[in-house]
Scaffold this active site. Structure first.
Site, short mmCIF file in Angstrom:
data_model
loop_
_atom_site.label_atom_id
_atom_site.label_comp_id
_atom_site.label_asym_id
_atom_site.label_seq_id
_atom_site.Cartn_x
_atom_site.Cartn_y
_atom_site.Cartn_z
N HIS A 1 0.66 -1.25 -0.02
CA HIS A 1 0.09 -0.13 0.03
C HIS A 1 0.84 1.30 0.10
O HIS A 1 0.43 2.30 -0.62
CB HIS A 1 -1.03 0.06 1.15
N HIS B 1 7.25 -7.68 4.05
CA HIS B 1 5.89 -7.55 4.02
C HIS B 1 5.28 -8.81 3.35
O HIS B 1 4.05 -9.21 3.89
CB HIS B 1 5.42 -6.14 3.34
#
Length: 418
Positions: free
Chosen positions: A160, A239
């Site tokens: 994101h 991540h």
């Protein structure tokens, strides 16, 4: 490398854009707009780049630089926190569970209580929540305090964050965008003495994009210091996940981090390609083309099949990965990086859990109200304090429990305890 065309959020029109630099407004003078090649005005004494226009705000969001590899000596702790997605309440609860935020400290005056703890937030602070700037302000404050007290607070890039680099604001909430406009947009208007800086971003959340784009307001202080991946003790943190091709393409996590940092800071390739679109030397293109240019310049370590995006080890949630190559791929990567396990966020789970013979830990519990509104949990790994010893692994909960690692093995419990 193939580059995808980036689709901007459909609620925004396609505006006219350009790379602009501005003269600072002088008393009694009209603020002038400098449309210059590579953002450089001929009169260097009057040049004032947008990225340096708000030094006090930049200082507030500054995080310390940390190494790509950190040793865990003695009985030093590592705590890992999953995806935040703009939920301040859940973030504070996670930090309390981790033991790094003094529960007696106020929201306006948070205090680091982790001592020499290494805390790693594994990406996706942005999107799906309405308190993104408040979350980053808290995290940056604690990171600076941690450094001064012998601890470390490190941050990983999530997918994101990468989408926001490109102006893809599909998952940005209105209240969060209002915060960017109030704290950054209005401040830029005042600092520059003009609102003309908005033209390059018009229609696509100018304050947000000016803050988060490569070379933008937060590039030097915050975003360039975030990692694609890092190793703490014998734990590799990322991540989404790292594969053999990721290591092969760059030669290791250090090279990935260096490449990411350089791209976020410099933006030179983006500027040059933007100008190639400009007829007659005018640096103007539409927002969609700008986003596509940024996407094409984005390094492979941040793109769609990068360590920020893959779900090889984390899907399906709360179960063993379905891909038959996952175990072998994981074993190779851990061997190459000198780690015993990989920790990741990205794919929401119902609870923190382990898979692939206990060598991968999935810590995104979907805690944000913009996701699953899950209950916060934190992964704790404690160094044995002696050569040859085994790390202790625990899942920490709000009720004060320290759940042993074997209790969170996904499906493998049936193999060992039938």
């Amino acid at each position: 490398m193939m580059h995808r065309a980036v689709a901007l959020s459909p609620r925004f029109p396609k505006p006219t854009l350009g790379l602009l630099s501005y003269k600072r407004a002088m008393p009694g003078a009209t603020a002038a707009v400098c449309r210059a090649r590579h953002g450089v005005h001929n009169d260097a004494s009057e040049f004032f780049p947008i990225s340096s226009a708000l030094p006090e705000l930049e200082e507030e969001f500054t995080i310390p630089s940390v190494p790509d590899k950190i040793e865990l000596k003695g009985s030093r702790r590592l705590v890992a926190i999953g995806d935040v997605h703009g939920d301040m309440s859940k973030l504070r609860r996670s930090l309390h569970i981790a033991g790094v935020l003094d529960p007696g400290s106020s929201r306006d005056n948070p205090r680091w209580s982790g001592g020499d703890t290494v805390c790693v937030q594994c990406g996706d602070v942005l999107d799906r929540g309405d308190q993104e700037l408040d979350c980053w302000r808290l995290l940056a404050d604690l990171a600076r305090q941690a450094e001064s007290e012998g601890g470390t607070f490190a941050f990983l890039l999530g997918n994101h964050e990468a989408m926001n680099f490109e102006g893809m604001f599909h998952y940005a909430w209105a209240d969060a965008n209002d915060d960017f406009e109030r704290e950054i947009g209005s401040s830029l208007d005042e600092a520059l003495g003009t609102d003309k800086w908005r033209e390059p971003y018009d229609g696509n959340l100018p304050a947000r994009w000016a803050a988060l784009e490569p070379g933008g307001i937060f590039a030097k202080a915050l975003l360039s210091k975030m990692k694609v991946a890092m190793v703490v003790g014998r734990t590799l943190l990322v991540h989404g996940g790292i594969t053999r091709p990721h290591l092969g393409y760059y030669g290791g996590i250090e090279a990935m981090n260096t490449t990411s940092q350089k791209w976020i800071m410099e933006q030179q390739d983006i500027r040059e390609e933007l100008e190639s679109f400009a007829p007659g030397g005018k640096p103007y293109i539409d927002a969609q083309s700008r986003a596509n240019v940024i996407s094409r310049s984005m390094p492979k370590c941040l793109g769609g099949s990068s360590p920020l995006w893959i779900r090889l080890y984390s899907h399906p949630s709360d179960s063993q990965p379905r891909n038959p190559v996952a175990q072998g791929m994981l074993d190779f990567v851990l061997s190459e990086t000198g780690a015993d396990r990989m920790v990741m966020g990205h794919t929401p789970q119902n609870q923190i859990n382990s898979a692939l013979q206990g060598r991968v830990w999935r810590i995104d519990v979907g805690m944000s109200k913009g996701m699953m509104n899950g209950t916060p949990e934190v992964l704790e790994i404690v160094s044995p304090g002696c050569a040859g010893g085994q790390d202790e692994i625990w899942v920490l909960t709000e009720s004060g429990q320290r759940i042993a690692a074997w209790e969170r093995w996904s499906m493998e419990r049936d193999l060992f305890f039938d």
